[in-house]
Design an enzyme around this catalytic site. Structure first.
Site, PDB file in Angstrom:
ATOM      1  N   HIS A 189      -1.665  -3.526   1.846  1.00 52.38           N
ATOM      2  CA  HIS A 189      -2.170  -4.160   2.917  1.00 52.38           C
ATOM      3  C   HIS A 189      -2.899  -5.578   2.657  1.00 52.38           C
ATOM      4  CE1 HIS A 189      -1.125  -0.328   5.021  1.00 52.38           C
ATOM      5  NE2 HIS A 189      -1.249  -0.991   6.091  1.00 52.38           N
ATOM      6  N   GLY A 190      -3.622  -5.297   1.545  1.00 54.46           N
ATOM      7  CA  GLY A 190      -4.143  -6.590   1.110  1.00 54.46           C
ATOM      8  C   GLY A 190      -4.864  -6.669  -0.273  1.00 54.46           C
TER       9      GLY A 190
END
Lengths: 301, 475
Positions: free
Chosen positions: B326-327
């Protein structure tokens, strides 16, 4: 494919017609002041500023006392929308009918519109709210206005009238409050309002950008006529708070307006407000007369 | 170009009409047109990144063919690794480079070696995590001989860049989507109507639910130090609805748009907040990503059919990697790890496949036990979302500590439209929990159209069209 496109077009057309018809018939019959002002035609002269001006300065009285050549429209909004910045200036320009150089602009300066929360100093939050966010004003029905996140509490404003509204907008844009206020209600309103403003007092700082944009607005409007700044009377409690927040506010306004500053804060004891912020309806004409007299004096008429 | 933008409102009908009226005669023309509009759609953000997606497609197209042609396992493996390294290389450089250098520097600083991390000012290409995973699934499937290598470059390039799901999924498997590019599409009324239903519902979720919740959530998370316990609880709950409305809304619009062009994409969400335990939640939330990790990471690691210790390790890896996907921030890693902690007791007790049906199936209301199970699962999810939404792990931790204060003041402005629309949304989601929006097809026409008009009216009146980006674009 034909059936699909036909049904889709039918759905879209019926939806658009129903919404348009509904807005056209009902959206102006009540007190969504913002909508009514946005769809009004263009004018040459304006009263600008916050709700203090929206409720407290009557265009008809100004016209009568100043013998104005053009109609003057009250295009003032709430303090969080009528903030001096690029988007509000743009909104004013969109409403402005460029007649000649004989127009008059009364700009009410609400001290709180020059103060912002520190988290908002890098942006102009008012640009997302009407009238500043509206690309195509002056049209009725205005789909754009309603499609911009019309908020639930306003929905009642476009439901057919029950005849019991507490306010309406007159033909020249002033918001007329018809509700009756007794002293208990006024005290209660002032208490509530002062609590809100005391919180605000602690959370805002001076926003220099607002002063700069007020100057730009004055410079722009000066091309078409005379511009005057006005500070409206408020309740004593509010005045004390404002003086504490910005003791040199009047000097700054005087400088920005090149002396064309009508300061009515000294009348704060004379005129009773409904909530500490807005003068009562019965005093509107006399306050407007004072403004008109001051304009006459300054213009040496 | 955002699905909720004016540009897309012009782009979609124009593309649709050209596709079905001008390019419908030949399969190649259909694919070529889809490729052209997909590149236009993607290039609208930043045309420079088109080269990235084109290069990634080219490498995988060649790698797929070479894998199929190769006679030896070693040679097959070589081309598979070329594909994987290229895709993960792009992802690593654009998304994780700064994270790794900064984390490494922090580690050195902790042991007393002062360093200044060397970071790059790189822009994250939109949707890179989605299309790299999609294109990797192709080469892995060819390597596993689960599908034939694609010979038609136009079909393959159109598959990688297919605009409805290019920037935020669903992450399609080549075995499902690529064959659809090999058959000439004929317009079907049913498919088109289903597409429009999904677009309408997806827009409602995005511009009415997610974007209205966002106003409150942004205010609370920006000022959490001064917010009361009640505000913080509501901040986390509204974020749960914001991210669900945002992401599942995007997926619905993507699936609906694909249907308009004659494609069927996989379901990405199945009313996850009505899950009775975390295992069920993960079978219903971002299904295309969870199944991707299951098929290409978890099962190759041995899945759960290994010793308990190894199964725990595998589960942890899958959740942490999923969080990291996701990041490039520790918050996502902690979010992933926390979900692993939620999931592990179920796995160890053998209860992770207990709730595979739909809650209150064939009933109108859930029973008390189900209600409690759903409530507690939702509560745990909200707690984990705090890490997902916060800027740093420290912020998330402070937020959670503050959450338990006894101060219940409420001074944040809540958009009033939420009071009206959130209960309606939850009610409709409950009604749609088995068949989705397609449940509406089973009710009579008057009621059905009343609901369509009401949803359209809510979008028109209460939706926020200030071009608020979709949260998952940043991933």
């Amino acid at each position: 494919m034909g059936r699909f496109l036909f049904k889709l077009s039918l759905f879209g057309t019926i939806f658009t017609i129903l919404c348009g018809l509904y807005i056209y018939l009902f959206a102006t019959n009540k007190s969504d002041t913002i909508y009514i002002k946005i769809i009004s035609p263009k004018y040459c002269s304006f009263i600008l500023g916050s709700s203090r001006a929206s409720q407290g300065i009557e265009p008809l009285v100004l016209m009568k006392n100043l013998n104005l050549k053009h109609e003057i429209y009250n295009y003032a909004f709430t303090v969080n929308r009528a903030v001096w910045g690029p988007s509000h200036l743009k909104a004013i320009k969109k409403k402005l009918k460029k007649c000649d150089t004989s127009a008059l602009f009364i700009i009410e300066c609400n001290l709180w519109s020059f103060y912002s929360k520190s988290s908002k100093l890098n942006s102009f939050p008012e640009e997302n709210a009407p009238p500043n966010s509206i690309v195509f004003p002056n049209i009725h029905p205005n789909f754009e206005y309603f499609s911009g996140g019309y908020d639930f509490p306003n929905l009642h404003l476009i439901i057919p009238s029950d005849g019991k509204e507490n306010s309406y907008v007159n033909e020249l844009g002033r918001m007329v409050i018809t509700k009756k206020f007794d002293s208990t209600l006024i005290d209660q309103n002032i208490k509530t309002k002062m609590k809100t403003y005391a919180n605000k007092f602690n959370s805002v700082i001076k926003d220099e950008r607002r002063f700069k944009y007020l100057s730009e607005t004055i410079a722009e409007l000066s091309k078409y006529g005379e511009v005057f700044l006005v500070r409206m009377p408020v309740a004593n409690e509010m005045l004390v708070l404002e003086e504490e927040l910005a003791p040199k506010f009047d000097e700054r306004m005087k400088a920005i307006s090149n002396g064309r500053y009508i300061n009515l804060k000294y009348l704060s004891n004379t005129y009773i407000t409904t909530d500490g912020n807005h003068i009562q309806n019965k005093y509107v004409d006399s306050v407007t007369c004072i403004i008109a007299d001051s304009v006459n004096i300054q213009l040496k008429r | 170009m955002l699905f909720n933008s004016f540009e897309f409102a012009l782009f979609l009908p124009l593309s649709f009409l050209l596709y079905w009226f001008v390019f419908k005669k030949h399969l190649k023309a259909q694919n070529f047109f889809l490729l052209a509009i997909s590149y236009l759609f993607y290039g609208w953000w930043d045309w420079r990144f088109l080269s990235l997606i084109a290069f990634s497609s080219l490498v995988d197209f060649i790698a797929g063919q070479q894998i199929e042609k190769s006679n030896t396992k070693a040679r097959k493996k070589l081309f598979l690794w070329i594909s994987i390294c290229t895709n993960l290389g792009f992802l690593g450089f654009f998304k994780y480079f700064n994270f790794f250098t900064e984390s490494f520097a922090d580690m050195l600083n902790m042991v007393g070696m002062q360093t200044n991390p060397w970071s790059l000012n790189v822009i994250l290409p939109v949707g890179i995590s989605f299309y790299t995973f999609q294109t990797m699934s192709y080469t892995i499937d060819v390597y596993r001989e689960q599908m034939k290598a694609e010979k038609d470059p136009i079909a393959f390039f159109a598959y990688v860049s297919f605009f409805p799901q290019l920037v935020a999924g669903p992450i399609e498997r080549a075995v499902n989507l690529l064959p659809q590019f090999k058959i000439k599409r004929e317009f079907s009324y049913e498919q088109g109507a289903d597409g429009m239903r999904l677009i309408l519902w997806g827009l409602f979720k995005k511009v009415v639910i997610a974007d209205n919740c966002a106003i409150f959530v942004n205010e609370v998370f920006a000022n959490y130090q001064t917010a009361s316990g009640l505000e913080l609880i509501l901040g986390a709950v509204f974020f749960a609805f914001q991210i669900y409305g945002d992401f599942s809304g995007y997926s619905d619009i993507a699936i609906g748009t694909a249907k308009l062009f004659g494609f069927d994409l996989m379901t990405n969400f199945r009313t996850p907040y009505f899950s009775r335990d975390m295992a069920e939640f993960w079978r219903r939330w971002h299904i295309s990503l969870s199944t991707w990790f299951r098929d290409y990471v978890y099962i190759p690691l041995g899945g759960s059919r290994v010793g308990k210790g190894r199964a725990v390790f595998n589960t942890f890896v899958i959740f942490v990697v999923s969080g990291f996907w996701h990041g490039a921030n520790w918050t996502f890693i902690v979010w992933g790890a926390l979900n692993a902690v939620y999931f592990l007791p179920l796995l160890l007790m053998g209860k992770n496949r207990k709730n595979t049906d739909t809650v209150a199936e064939n009933r109108v209301l859930p029973n008390l036990r189900e209600l409690w199970q759903m409530g507690s699962t939702f509560g745990l999810t909200c707690l984990a979302w705090v890490f997902f939404r916060s800027e740093s792990v420290g912020d998330a931790w402070s937020y959670i500590l503050q959450l338990f204060t006894l101060n219940h003041d409420f001074n944040v402005d809540l958009p009033y439209s939420i009071y009206l629309t959130l209960p309606i949304f939850i009610f409709l989601e409950w009604c749609f929990r088995e068949k989705g929006i397609f449940r509406l097809k089973t009710i009579n026409r008057i009621n059905r159209y009343t609901i369509y008009f009401s949803i359209a009216l809510c979008i028109f009146l209460l939706g926020r069209f200030n071009n608020q980006e979709f949260i998952y674009f940043q991933f």
